[in-house]
Design a protein around this motif. Structure first.
Motif, mmCIF file in Angstrom:
data_model
loop_
_atom_site.group_PDB
_atom_site.id
_atom_site.type_symbol
_atom_site.label_atom_id
_atom_site.label_comp_id
_atom_site.label_asym_id
_atom_site.label_seq_id
_atom_site.Cartn_x
_atom_site.Cartn_y
_atom_site.Cartn_z
ATOM 1 N N GLN A 156 -4.598 107.858 28.249
ATOM 2 C CA GLN A 156 -4.646 108.591 26.994
ATOM 3 C C GLN A 156 -5.892 108.177 26.225
ATOM 4 O O GLN A 156 -6.355 107.030 26.341
ATOM 5 C CB GLN A 156 -3.395 108.333 26.161
ATOM 6 N N GLN A 179 -8.199 108.568 22.363
ATOM 7 C CA GLN A 179 -8.255 108.968 20.952
ATOM 8 C C GLN A 179 -9.721 109.105 20.560
ATOM 9 O O GLN A 179 -10.485 108.142 20.612
ATOM 10 C CB GLN A 179 -7.571 107.943 20.045
ATOM 11 N N ARG A 180 -10.097 110.305 20.174
ATOM 12 C CA ARG A 180 -11.500 110.603 19.895
ATOM 13 C C ARG A 180 -11.979 109.954 18.607
ATOM 14 O O ARG A 180 -13.086 109.422 18.532
ATOM 15 C CB ARG A 180 -11.692 112.122 19.820
ATOM 16 N N SER A 228 -7.736 111.249 14.532
ATOM 17 C CA SER A 228 -7.363 112.310 15.470
ATOM 18 C C SER A 228 -6.116 111.913 16.253
ATOM 19 O O SER A 228 -5.744 110.738 16.328
ATOM 20 C CB SER A 228 -8.507 112.598 16.444
ATOM 21 N N ALA A 229 -5.464 112.911 16.841
ATOM 22 C CA ALA A 229 -4.248 112.658 17.605
ATOM 23 C C ALA A 229 -4.582 112.059 18.963
ATOM 24 O O ALA A 229 -5.651 112.293 19.528
ATOM 25 C CB ALA A 229 -3.479 113.961 17.778
ATOM 26 N N LEU A 230 -3.658 111.282 19.484
ATOM 27 C CA LEU A 230 -3.793 110.727 20.825
ATOM 28 C C LEU A 230 -3.577 111.851 21.843
ATOM 29 O O LEU A 230 -2.645 112.638 21.728
ATOM 30 C CB LEU A 230 -2.766 109.615 21.020
ATOM 31 N N ARG A 231 -4.447 111.951 22.808
ATOM 32 C CA ARG A 231 -4.382 113.018 23.803
ATOM 33 C C ARG A 231 -4.362 112.413 25.208
ATOM 34 O O ARG A 231 -4.879 111.321 25.445
ATOM 35 C CB ARG A 231 -5.616 113.930 23.696
ATOM 36 N N ASP A 287 -13.165 104.959 22.840
ATOM 37 C CA ASP A 287 -11.824 105.240 22.341
ATOM 38 C C ASP A 287 -11.710 104.655 20.940
ATOM 39 O O ASP A 287 -11.991 103.466 20.713
ATOM 40 C CB ASP A 287 -10.787 104.609 23.279
ATOM 41 N N ARG A 313 -9.311 103.686 19.216
ATOM 42 C CA ARG A 313 -8.369 102.574 19.064
ATOM 43 C C ARG A 313 -9.042 101.221 19.274
ATOM 44 O O ARG A 313 -8.498 100.186 18.896
ATOM 45 C CB ARG A 313 -7.201 102.735 20.044
#
Length: 434
Positions: A354, A356-357, A361-364, A401, A403
């Motif tokens: 996964q 995160q941009r 933003s949402a985790l994708r 990422d 995070r």
């Protein structure tokens, strides 16, 4: 320096002359040695004729008599079954002449092609169905790989060269292969020129017009590609808005920067491309991919390397052999704490990652993140970077990422992936000693 500009010859400059020992190159070598320059006669031993060793001795003696230095290179190997002997010999000769000139420290190579050679080239190219580039024939001067290939006698009739050689009492080799009717140029000399003696001048003039037209279409292609190309992407939707001839011209010019594409590939691509479709076409040395109305070039991908560790805790360019690129590490924000970058695991995509941009933003899933970023499918394999806690740090093509970003006011280094194709364009980037 312009692509067609010939270097000025000053006294003591090194000038190389392609010297077969025949009439034309003997006369050219003779005139070059009278210019005041340091002249190097270059002979290529093709190993195709039983007299080849004798020709080497003859050429070395003639060069010495003229006051020129002499070098010779023997071609190795032989044409493959079904290959053209002429093409094999020409390609090998060009490589040998280039290498010998560069090794001697020169950047100017003179060739003895004359007006009849140019007329023959035009006619042979026309019979093969060549386009403007082929019909343009041989340029008077052309820079290739740091070497200027110059043909000072391209507008001179062979009769004038023969008269010069006779006047100075020059001696030269008569190659028996010049009478071999298996070769196309020899058949022209045996059949066409005797029947059409006035055709030579007209064909050479036609080649000049083709040269002008070819230069013009190159200028148009340069203007079009300035609007159609962004980074490594050719805008197919915008290309389709051009006239068919102009679109074909621009596409050929773009392809020429990546591969030696046959005309049939250009025609297929223009006819088969579907707006919005993901498509691919094999090409010499790689493949062409249509994705989101853009055309991309991709070289064959090897099996990804096995997972390994990498230290990216210092700024610089960190090449990654086997991955087809390098990590560029620079001071900046947002970024990642240097200590966290000291021991990273680098591996290919596994499928469950996964990403995160940005912090807000949402985790994708990685697949979804690649789609949102417009990353083409063939560039989604990695490498990916993970820290010692197995947290994703960065993905090639996507970036870092969020995070993993360092806290505010904490020292940070940014990471960016550069494909090998982009590396030569980045002058002045220091390569890391790691």
């Amino acid at each position: 320096m312009a692509a067609t500009a010939t270097p000025r010859i000053a006294e003591n400059d090194l000038v190389a002359v392609a010297f077969s020992g025949g009439l034309d190159s003997t006369a050219l070598l003779h005139t070059a040695t009278r210019s005041g320059a340091r002249v190097l006669a270059l002979h290529v031993h093709h190993s195709l004729q039983p007299q080849a060793d004798h020709w080497v001795a003859h050429c070395e003696q003639v060069a010495r008599d003229f006051g020129a230095a002499f070098a010779c290179m023997r071609l190795s190997g032989a044409p493959a079954v079904g290959d053209s002997i002429e093409a094999w010999a020409r390609d090998g000769r060009h490589r040998a002449l280039h290498d010998m000139t560069v090794e001697a420290g020169g950047d100017l190579l003179l060739l003895a092609h004359h007006r009849q050679d140019q007329a023959e080239t035009f006619l042979l190219q026309a019979m093969r169905g060549a386009g403007l580039a082929g019909l343009a024939g041989m340029p008077r001067a052309q820079w290739r790989d740091g070497l200027c290939w110059a043909r000072p006698w391209l507008d001179q009739p062979r009769a004038l060269i023969h008269a010069y050689a006779a006047h100075h009492g020059l001696r030269w080799i008569e190659d028996p292969s010049n009478d071999d009717g298996r070769f196309a140029r020899n058949r022209l000399r045996q059949a066409v020129w005797p029947a059409f003696p006035a055709a030579e001048a007209g064909l050479v003039q036609a080649a000049r017009w083709a040269q002008q037209a070819n230069a013009l279409v190159a200028e148009i292609a340069t203007e079009d590609l300035a609007r159609l190309v962004r980074a490594d992407r050719l805008d197919l939707a915008a290309l389709a808005q051009l006239s068919p001839a102009r679109a074909s011209n621009a596409l050929r010019a773009w392809l020429a920067t990546h591969t030696d594409a046959p005309a049939s590939l250009v025609e297929r691509l223009l006819a088969e491309w579907q707006p919005g479709a993901t498509q691919a076409w094999p090409a010499p040395g790689g493949a062409l991919h249509a994705y989101r109305d853009g055309l991309f070039w991709a070289t064959p991908t090897a099996q990804p390397p096995a997972p390994g560790t990498v230290d990216l805790s210092r700024p610089g360019l960190h090449p990654q052999p086997g991955w087809g690129g390098a990590w560029l590490v620079q001071a900046g924000e947002p970024g990642i704490a240097p200590l966290r970058l000291a021991r990273l695991t680098q591996r290919a995509r596994a499928g469950a990652e996964q990403f995160q941009r940005a912090p807000d933003s949402a985790l994708r899933s990685l697949k979804k993140a690649c789609q949102e970023a417009g990353l083409p499918p063939w560039r989604r394999g990695g490498p990916l970077l993970f820290d010692t806690a197995e947290q994703l740090i960065a993905v090639s093509g996507l970036g870092m990422d969020a995070r993993a970003f360092a806290e505010k006011d904490e020292p940070a280094l940014s990471l960016r992936w550069l494909d090998d194709s982009a590396l030569p364009q980045r002058e002045g980037v220091r390569e890391s000693a790691a």
